[in-house]
Structure formats: structure tokens, C-alpha cells
Write a protein that holds these residues in place. Structure first.
Motif, PDB file in Angstrom:
ATOM      1  N   THR A 419       0.790  -1.235   0.000  1.00 27.51           N
ATOM      2  CA  THR A 419       0.000   0.000   0.000  1.00 27.51           C
ATOM      3  C   THR A 419       0.822   1.285   0.000  1.00 27.51           C
ATOM      4  O   THR A 419       0.333   2.286  -0.522  1.00 27.51           O
ATOM      5  CB  THR A 419      -1.017   0.047   1.158  1.00 27.51           C
ATOM      6  OG1 THR A 419      -0.314   0.035   2.382  1.00 27.51           O
ATOM      7  CG2 THR A 419      -2.012  -1.082   1.091  1.00 27.51           C
ATOM      8  N   PRO A 420       2.076   1.324   0.530  1.00 21.59           N
ATOM      9  CA  PRO A 420       2.763   2.622   0.504  1.00 21.59           C
ATOM     10  C   PRO A 420       2.828   3.269  -0.881  1.00 21.59           C
ATOM     11  O   PRO A 420       2.495   4.446  -1.032  1.00 21.59           O
ATOM     12  CB  PRO A 420       4.149   2.274   1.039  1.00 21.59           C
ATOM     13  CG  PRO A 420       3.894   1.165   1.996  1.00 21.59           C
ATOM     14  CD  PRO A 420       2.833   0.338   1.334  1.00 21.59           C
ATOM     15  N   SER A 442       7.613  -5.534  -8.272  1.00 19.27           N
ATOM     16  CA  SER A 442       6.710  -5.215  -7.143  1.00 19.27           C
ATOM     17  C   SER A 442       6.887  -6.136  -5.951  1.00 19.27           C
ATOM     18  O   SER A 442       5.912  -6.502  -5.287  1.00 19.27           O
ATOM     19  CB  SER A 442       5.253  -5.265  -7.622  1.00 19.27           C
ATOM     20  OG  SER A 442       5.081  -4.415  -8.719  1.00 19.27           O
ATOM     21  N   GLY A 443       8.105  -6.527  -5.648  1.00 17.77           N
ATOM     22  CA  GLY A 443       8.376  -7.388  -4.499  1.00 17.77           C
ATOM     23  C   GLY A 443       8.492  -6.582  -3.218  1.00 17.77           C
ATOM     24  O   GLY A 443       8.854  -5.401  -3.236  1.00 17.77           O
ATOM     25  N   ILE A 444       8.205  -7.231  -2.094  1.00 22.04           N
ATOM     26  CA  ILE A 444       8.384  -6.561  -0.797  1.00 22.04           C
ATOM     27  C   ILE A 444       9.709  -6.988  -0.169  1.00 22.04           C
ATOM     28  O   ILE A 444       9.967  -6.746   0.996  1.00 22.04           O
ATOM     29  CB  ILE A 444       7.215  -6.869   0.176  1.00 22.04           C
ATOM     30  CG1 ILE A 444       7.147  -8.358   0.513  1.00 22.04           C
ATOM     31  CG2 ILE A 444       5.887  -6.326  -0.350  1.00 22.04           C
ATOM     32  CD1 ILE A 444       6.283  -8.668   1.727  1.00 22.04           C
ATOM     33  N   ASP A 445      10.585  -7.658  -0.950  1.00 22.81           N
ATOM     34  CA  ASP A 445      11.783  -8.312  -0.414  1.00 22.81           C
ATOM     35  C   ASP A 445      13.066  -7.493  -0.472  1.00 22.81           C
ATOM     36  O   ASP A 445      14.103  -8.003  -0.117  1.00 22.81           O
ATOM     37  CB  ASP A 445      12.004  -9.639  -1.159  1.00 22.81           C
ATOM     38  CG  ASP A 445      11.889  -9.482  -2.669  1.00 22.81           C
ATOM     39  OD1 ASP A 445      12.214 -10.432  -3.396  1.00 22.81           O
ATOM     40  OD2 ASP A 445      11.441  -8.408  -3.118  1.00 22.81           O
ATOM     41  N   ASP A 468       4.970  -2.790   7.274  1.00 23.55           N
ATOM     42  CA  ASP A 468       5.674  -3.541   8.328  1.00 23.55           C
ATOM     43  C   ASP A 468       6.199  -4.871   7.801  1.00 23.55           C
ATOM     44  O   ASP A 468       7.348  -5.232   8.062  1.00 23.55           O
ATOM     45  CB  ASP A 468       4.754  -3.752   9.535  1.00 23.55           C
ATOM     46  CG  ASP A 468       3.378  -4.224   9.120  1.00 23.55           C
ATOM     47  OD1 ASP A 468       3.008  -5.359   9.402  1.00 23.55           O
ATOM     48  OD2 ASP A 468       2.661  -3.448   8.455  1.00 23.55           O
ATOM     49  N   ALA A 470       7.072  -5.710   4.766  1.00 17.72           N
ATOM     50  CA  ALA A 470       8.213  -5.400   3.892  1.00 17.72           C
ATOM     51  C   ALA A 470       9.420  -4.997   4.740  1.00 17.72           C
ATOM     52  O   ALA A 470      10.562  -5.387   4.450  1.00 17.72           O
ATOM     53  CB  ALA A 470       7.838  -4.275   2.925  1.00 17.72           C
ATOM     54  N   TYR A 473      10.764  -8.122   6.508  1.00 20.91           N
ATOM     55  CA  TYR A 473      11.316  -9.022   5.479  1.00 20.91           C
ATOM     56  C   TYR A 473      12.753  -8.612   5.139  1.00 20.91           C
ATOM     57  O   TYR A 473      13.633  -9.447   4.974  1.00 20.91           O
ATOM     58  CB  TYR A 473      10.446  -8.926   4.215  1.00 20.91           C
ATOM     59  CG  TYR A 473      10.617 -10.005   3.185  1.00 20.91           C
ATOM     60  CD1 TYR A 473       9.496 -10.624   2.625  1.00 20.91           C
ATOM     61  CD2 TYR A 473      11.858 -10.414   2.728  1.00 20.91           C
ATOM     62  CE1 TYR A 473       9.613 -11.614   1.669  1.00 20.91           C
ATOM     63  CE2 TYR A 473      12.002 -11.406   1.769  1.00 20.91           C
ATOM     64  CZ  TYR A 473      10.888 -12.006   1.245  1.00 20.91           C
ATOM     65  OH  TYR A 473      11.017 -12.990   0.276  1.00 20.91           O
ATOM     66  N   ILE A 499      -2.867  -4.597   2.775  1.00 19.42           N
ATOM     67  CA  ILE A 499      -3.437  -4.580   1.428  1.00 19.42           C
ATOM     68  C   ILE A 499      -4.462  -5.706   1.251  1.00 19.42           C
ATOM     69  O   ILE A 499      -5.456  -5.554   0.540  1.00 19.42           O
ATOM     70  CB  ILE A 499      -2.340  -4.672   0.358  1.00 19.42           C
ATOM     71  CG1 ILE A 499      -2.872  -4.256  -1.001  1.00 19.42           C
ATOM     72  CG2 ILE A 499      -1.719  -6.076   0.307  1.00 19.42           C
ATOM     73  CD1 ILE A 499      -1.790  -3.902  -2.007  1.00 19.42           C
TER      74      ILE A 499
HETATM   75  C1  TPP Z   1       8.756 -11.055  -2.225  1.00 21.27           C
HETATM   76  C2  TPP Z   1       7.278 -10.892  -2.126  1.00 21.27           C
HETATM   77  N1  TPP Z   1       6.565 -11.784  -1.406  1.00 21.27           N
HETATM   78  C3  TPP Z   1       5.212 -11.655  -1.307  1.00 21.27           C
HETATM   79  C4  TPP Z   1       4.577 -10.616  -1.935  1.00 21.27           C
HETATM   80  C5  TPP Z   1       3.062 -10.512  -1.843  1.00 21.27           C
HETATM   81  N2  TPP Z   1       2.661  -9.325  -1.088  1.00 21.27           N
HETATM   82  C6  TPP Z   1       2.274  -8.225  -1.697  1.00 21.27           C
HETATM   83  S1  TPP Z   1       1.826  -7.049  -0.618  1.00 21.27           S
HETATM   84  C7  TPP Z   1       2.165  -8.013   0.706  1.00 21.27           C
HETATM   85  C8  TPP Z   1       1.926  -7.531   2.118  1.00 21.27           C
HETATM   86  C9  TPP Z   1       2.872  -6.462   2.483  1.00 21.27           C
HETATM   87  O1  TPP Z   1       2.583  -6.041   3.804  1.00 21.27           O
HETATM   88  P1  TPP Z   1       3.161  -4.665   4.354  1.00 21.27           P
HETATM   89  O2  TPP Z   1       4.539  -4.512   3.933  1.00 21.27           O
HETATM   90  O3  TPP Z   1       2.882  -4.633   5.798  1.00 21.27           O
HETATM   91  O4  TPP Z   1       2.322  -3.559   3.614  1.00 21.27           O
HETATM   92  P2  TPP Z   1       0.778  -3.200   3.764  1.00 21.27           P
HETATM   93  O5  TPP Z   1       0.024  -4.142   2.892  1.00 21.27           O
HETATM   94  O6  TPP Z   1       0.388  -3.353   5.193  1.00 21.27           O
HETATM   95  O7  TPP Z   1       0.725  -1.822   3.305  1.00 21.27           O
HETATM   96  C10 TPP Z   1       2.644  -9.257   0.277  1.00 21.27           C
HETATM   97  C11 TPP Z   1       3.016 -10.341   1.207  1.00 21.27           C
HETATM   98  C12 TPP Z   1       5.362  -9.700  -2.688  1.00 21.27           C
HETATM   99  N3  TPP Z   1       4.822  -8.638  -3.325  1.00 21.27           N
HETATM  100  N4  TPP Z   1       6.711  -9.837  -2.727  1.00 21.27           N
END
Ligand code: TPP
Ligand code: MG
Length: 586
Positions: A419-420, A442-445, A468, A470, A473, A499
């Protein structure tokens, strides 16, 4: 050296034990020395090292040479994203080197991101000699071309130089690899480096001067026939829309778009990641589309022109895929056949700024109210946005509002995925803020490591806003000695993947909290303490307003601000926000 291929004779001269092979060529790791010389010749001076044995020759050659700026990051996944951030901000290739085995595999997420975001990386992986692959030796995997699906090119240097042809071949491969990091567009290139023992004790210099092969960039022009065809189509089109995806700030492009924005039949849609700010450009696409709602007919273009990288807004993709677009031109030196909106009719293989320079002066001004209709929606959506936020309860969107009110204009902004990067699209930005986000995959990694690398590269004030999950992670992003004190990290802690509370689907499964949101009670504070970083916390608007000025003020170390928000209220508020806009009248 392969135990059963070439026998070597050893003799001692001065301090080094010099190995020679059957051809009597000093096994000086000459091939590797050429790599250093050619990188030097091409100005590639940044190298991020992840410790290991097999890559010891590279460490020895590069980290003792004052030309190279060598950093150490143990976690290869984080090291590669850090390098991506550096290359992104420097707009120059950055090299990374690791040992053999799974170490190399940990580069993959950042390599894929660099590929799709077109960021120049030179990916060096040390390897075992080929004859030892699948023979039960430690740290030995099938590493050659391991990234082949998401690199511009893969090369493997000769394991040993046994002839001048070997040397020519080695040097040629290196030049091709370096050239491929930036031509025809930027991206990662893999160089696999098989090394035989000895890995230590070889001479670090050789007389050989490798020949560098450079590519001369030629200026493209639009052929007259095509130019005439495009001009005619432009003139016939009553409603022209230009959509700019992710790209680096570019004054030339901005200049030409500004010219076009004076045309009443032209609408220019941008996102924060387009790095193009102008009062005539429509920045907050999702807000506007929510207000337009189902009245799309009056707002859809008949000619769409697009360029740049990935587009964040899901809404604009579905709007344009549904729209009755007659013609779509996509401009890109390489990905000119990308049909994101399923209307592509002409792919133009050139850089957007060269296309605009050739086309805009010849594009006749149109008539009509297409632009003013969109501008009216834009202005109205801004008013509704403000009205909503004035009375919204504490939640993610209110936190973003406070942050963007306080964000100093000289900051570079990094937006983590989930969502950010989406919340940021709802806000009107103060000008000239450079904005980055890993939208390639679009990875959170690797969002934090990328921001840390970009900040380190120019030691400039840099803010990362991350979720949080991300943040946790990529908490290894702080595990290195290269964190700039200019780095500011805001963690929006809504206790999980918020999200998944917002998008359709997960709610219906009954598995949301555990298997999608991954609900938790973890705080970022221990990570700040572990890495001796300043830490602030805010649990409501009042605390956030108080802490932001301190947070942005100078500090000895990087700083983390954890903003705790209520998960249920936050997703409800975002849904309510869009309902509020979509039920409002233009
Ligand atoms: C490497 C990777 N694993 C899984 C995902 C799937 N994914 C997309 S958004 C998300 C949740 C992220 O949570 P957070 O960082 O807390 O952000 P918020 O949704 O709360 O804004 C995940 C697991 C991804 N995008 N990249
Ligand atoms: Mg979250």
C-alpha cells in the motif's frame, strides 16, 4: 586448476608463488585482471562484496586497488538490492560479487527487479571449475546462466588463459558484458567466473592491457513517412492522452510535455514514479478515476501515447483496457511492443525524449474540452480529498497525509511495494521530489536495501516509507557498515499485510488474518536497537505531528520512525475514501 586436466609446475619469484600451466602461461588469473582493467577503463568503480572463498580472487584484485570503492554486505539478497539502489541513483553500472552456490541464487530477486526496472548491474558470481559441477563438491550448483530469464546477457569467462586467443576471447566477453549493462537500454548482466585453486597468493598485476570495445550511440530520427503518418493521426484525434510510467526525472521530457499540455485536446497522466511534476499534468489518477466512476465515455482518449516503465495504478489499466481507444503508440528503445492496455497499434523503437523532440514541434494544436474536463475532475478530486481527510479517524491514510505535509522538498522518496506506493498516488506532491519504487517486480523483499543503497550512493536526504511486513522481510538492510545518516525510514505498522484487507478476495476466504495478512504484534524498535539506529514511535496524529520535525532533523545515524495504525480501521478508511469520492459529483 582442474585436478585432472592440466598439470602445473610451481616456482617461486619474489613474494608470490607463480603457477604456470602446460603452455607455460603464468596462471596469473590474467582473465580476472582484465576484468578489473576494463571496468576501470569504463569507470565502473563501485563493487559490493559478499564474503566467500571462491570469490577471494576478485576480493584480492579489486579491494586492494584504490580505484575501486568496495563495500561489504554479507547477505547477498540485500547486497544486490543495495547495489540496485546505488545504480538507480547514480545512473551508472554497479558491480556485485559473491561466492559460488546458493549465494548466487540470493542475487535473483534484485537481478529480476533490475531487469524489469532497467537498472545497470554487473553481476559477478565466482564459480567452481565446470568439471566439479554435480560431483558432490561443496557450494557447487549449476550456476552458468542461472539468471538467464532476467538478465540482458549471461557470460562465462574462460577458467584459465592458455593462449592469446583465450585472452582476446576473455577480454571481448568482458567488453560485451559491460556494454550490455547500458545498451540499447540498461539492465543486469551476469558474468560467471569459474576459478581454480590457488585462490590466493597470485600476482595482482600483469602487463597485459586489454582492448576495450565501446559502442557509439547514434541519434535516432523519425523517418519522414512515419512522421507524416503520425502527424495525420494526431490531427484526426480529438482526444489525446499521454500516460507516463516509471522513469527517471528528465527535464527534456518534461519540457516537451509541458508544451503539449497547452493543447486543449491533450491530457497528460503521470504518477509519483514518473518523476514529472507540473500543474497541468494529472498526477492523482486513482482519485480522478474514482470521481469519474462509470462516466468513462467523456474521459476516454481516442489516441493514447505511452512511455516509461511500469504503471502503478490498477484503475488506469482497467480504465484504458475498457476504453474505446482507436490508436495506441508505445515508445521505448526495446520494449516497444509492450501491449499493457491491449490497444497497441504502433510500437516506436526510440527513446521518449528523442521522439518528443522530433514530434512535438510538428504536432498541430487541437481543439475541444478534453483537457479542461480532466482538469475539472482533477481540481474537484483535490477538494474532496481534503474534505475527507479533515475528518478521517487515525488510520494509514491519515498518517500518509501528515507525512506528506511535513516531507521536506529536498528529500528523495522511496516507496515500498504494497500500500505505501499506492497511498502515495492519492496525494498531490510538492515539486521536484525524486521518487523511486521497485515496480519492476513489485516485491516486498528488498525495498529497504534499495533505499539504503540509493541514499548511500549520493549521501542525500532520503526517505523510505514502508509497510511492516516489507520492513521485517528486509531487516537485514541495516546489517552493514554503509548506512548513511541521511537515511530516514518510516514503517507504517498496521500489524500485517493491510493490502489484503483492502483488495477483493481474501476477506471471502475466512483465512484473511492468518494466511494473507499474516497478523503479528512485532515492533520495529528491537531492529533499531540492534543496529544502533535512532528510533521514534507515533500512535496517533498528535504524536506524529510532534515527532516528524525531529525525525527529519539531522542525526548521527539513520533514523526509524514506527507509526502504529489500526489494521481494520485503516482498510475501512481507504474503502470509505474511495466511496466518498465516487459518490461525489464532478
Ligand atoms: C517477495 C514478495 N513476497 C510476497 C509478496 C506478496 N505481497 C504483496 S503485498 C504483501 C503484504 C505487504 O505487507 P506490508 O509490507 O505490511 O504492507 P501493507 O500491505 O500493510 O501496506 C505481500 C506479502 C510480494 N509482493 N513480494
Ligand atoms: Mg502492513
Amino acid at each position: 586448476m582442474g585436478r585432472n586436466r592440466i598439470e602445473s609446475t610451481n616456482h617461486v619469484s619474489g613474494f608470490f608463488e607463480i603457477n604456470t600451466d602446460l603452455c607455460g602461461m603464468e596462471n596469473l588469473k590474467t582473465g580476472l585482471l582484465s576484468l578489473a582493467k576494463l571496468m576501470k577503463a569504463r569507470g565502473i568503480k563501485h563493487l559490493i562484496v559478499s564474503p566467500g572463498s571462491r570469490n577471494a580472487p576478485v576480493i584480492n584484485v579489486f579491494c586492494k586497488d584504490p580505484f575501486f570503492e568496495c563495500l561489504v554486505i554479507v547477505d547477498e539478497r540485500s547486497a544486490a538490492f543495495f547495489a540496485l539502489g546505488m545504480a538507480l541513483n547514480l545512473q551508472k553500472p554497479v558491480a556485485i560479487v559473491c561466492t559460488s552456490g546458493s549465494a548466487a541464487l540470493n542475487y535473483a530477486p534484485a537481478v529480476a527487479e533490475a531487469f524489469y526496472q532497467k537498472v545497470p548491474l554487473l553481476v559477478l558470481t565466482a564459480d567452481r571449475p565446470v568439471e566439479w559441477i554435480d560431483q558432490g563438491d561443496g557450494q557447487t550448483i549449476r550456476q552458468k546462466e542461472v539468471f538467464k530469464n532476467y538478465v540482458k546477457a549471461s557470460f562465462e569467462l574462460p577458467e584459465s588463459i592458455n593462449s592469446s586467443d583465450d585472452l582476446w576471447y576473455n577480454d571481448r566477453l568482458i567488453s560485451e558484458a559491460i556494454n550490455a549493462t547500458t545498451f540499447p537500454d540498461a539492465g543486469p548482466v551476469h558474468l560467471n567466473l569459474p576459478f581454480t585453486e590457488p585462490l590466493y597468493g597470485f600476482r595482482l598485476e600483469s602487463d597485459h592491457q586489454p582492448k576495450s570495445i565501446e559502442i557509439s550511440i547514434v541519434k535516432q530520427t523519425l523517418p519522414d513517412v512515419l512522421l507524416e503518418k503520425l502527424k495525420a493521426r494526431w490531427q484526426q484525434s480529438k482526444r489525446k492522452m499521454i500516460l507516463v510510467g516509471q522513469q527517471h526525472p528528465d527535464h527534456q521530457t518534461k519540457y516537451w510535455l509541458e508544451m503539449l499540455s497547452a493543447d486543449p485536446s491533450v491530457v497528460i497522466l503521470t504518477e509519483t514514479t514518473s518523476n514529472l511534476d507540473h500543474p497541468h499534468f494529472i498526477q492523482t489518477i486513482d482519485r480522478c478515476l474514482a470521481l469519474i466512476g462509470s462516466e468513462i465515455n467523456a474521459y476516454e482518449p481516442d489516441l493514447l501515447i505511452s512511455f516509461g516503465g511500469h504503471v502503478v495504478s490498477k484503475k488506469v489499466k482497467s480504465f484504458l483496457r475498457k476504453a474505446a481507444i482507436k490508436t495506441h503508440w508505445h515508445i521505448d528503445p526495446v520494449d516497444f511492443q509492450k501491449d499493457t492496455f491491449q490497444h497497441l497499434s504502433i510500437g516506436i523503437p526510440m527513446s521518449p525524449e528523442v521522439f518528443l523532440e522530433s514530434f512535438v514541434p510538428l504536432a498541430l494544436k487541437g481543439k475541444g474540452d478534453f483537457a479542461s474536463k480532466w482538469q475539472a475532475v482533477y481540481a474537484r478530486s483535490k477538494a474532496i480529498h481534503r474534505e475527507y481527510l479533515n475528518s478521517a479517524p487515525w488510520s494509514d491514510i491519515v498518517a500518509f497525509n501528515e507525512i506528506f505535509k511535513e516531507l521536506p522538498s529536498h528529500y528523495t522518496l522511496h516507496l515500498a511495494n504494497s500500500t505505501p506506493v499506492r497511498y502515495a498516488q492519492l496525494f498531490d506532491f510538492v515539486s521536484e521530489i525524486k521518487c523511486f519504487s521497485n515496480r519492476g517486480t513489485s516485491g516486498i523483499d528488498g525495498c529497504t536495501s534499495t533505499a539504503a543503497g540509493a541514499c548511500f550512493a549520493k549521501d542525500e536526504p532520503t526517505l523510505l516509507i514502508t509497510g511492516d511486513l516489507a520492513f521485517f522481510y528486509d531487516s537485514n538492510a541495516f546489517w552493514n557498515n554503509h548506512l548513511s545518516a541521511q537515511l530516514r525510514v518510516i514503517v507504517i505498522n498496521n500489524q500485517g499485510g493491510g493490502i489484503f484487507r483492502f483488495i477483493d478476495g481474501p476477506q471471502t476466504t475466512g483465512l484473511l488474518e492468518n494466511y494473507f495478512e499474516a497478523r503479528h504484534q512485532t515492533s520495529a524498535k528491537p531492529i533499531a536497537e540492534l543496529n544502533q539506529l535512532r528510533y521514534f514511535e507515533a500512535n496517533n496524529s498528535k504524536e506524529l505531528k510532534n515527532v516528524l520535525p525531529q525525525f527529519f532533523s539531522p542525526s548521527e545515524s539513520a533514523v526509524i520512525l514506527e507509526i502504529k495504525t489500526p489494521p481494520e480501521v485503516s482498510s475501512e478508511q481507504l474503502k470509505e475514501y474511495f466511496r466518498f469520492i465516487s459518490t461525489s459529483k464532478v
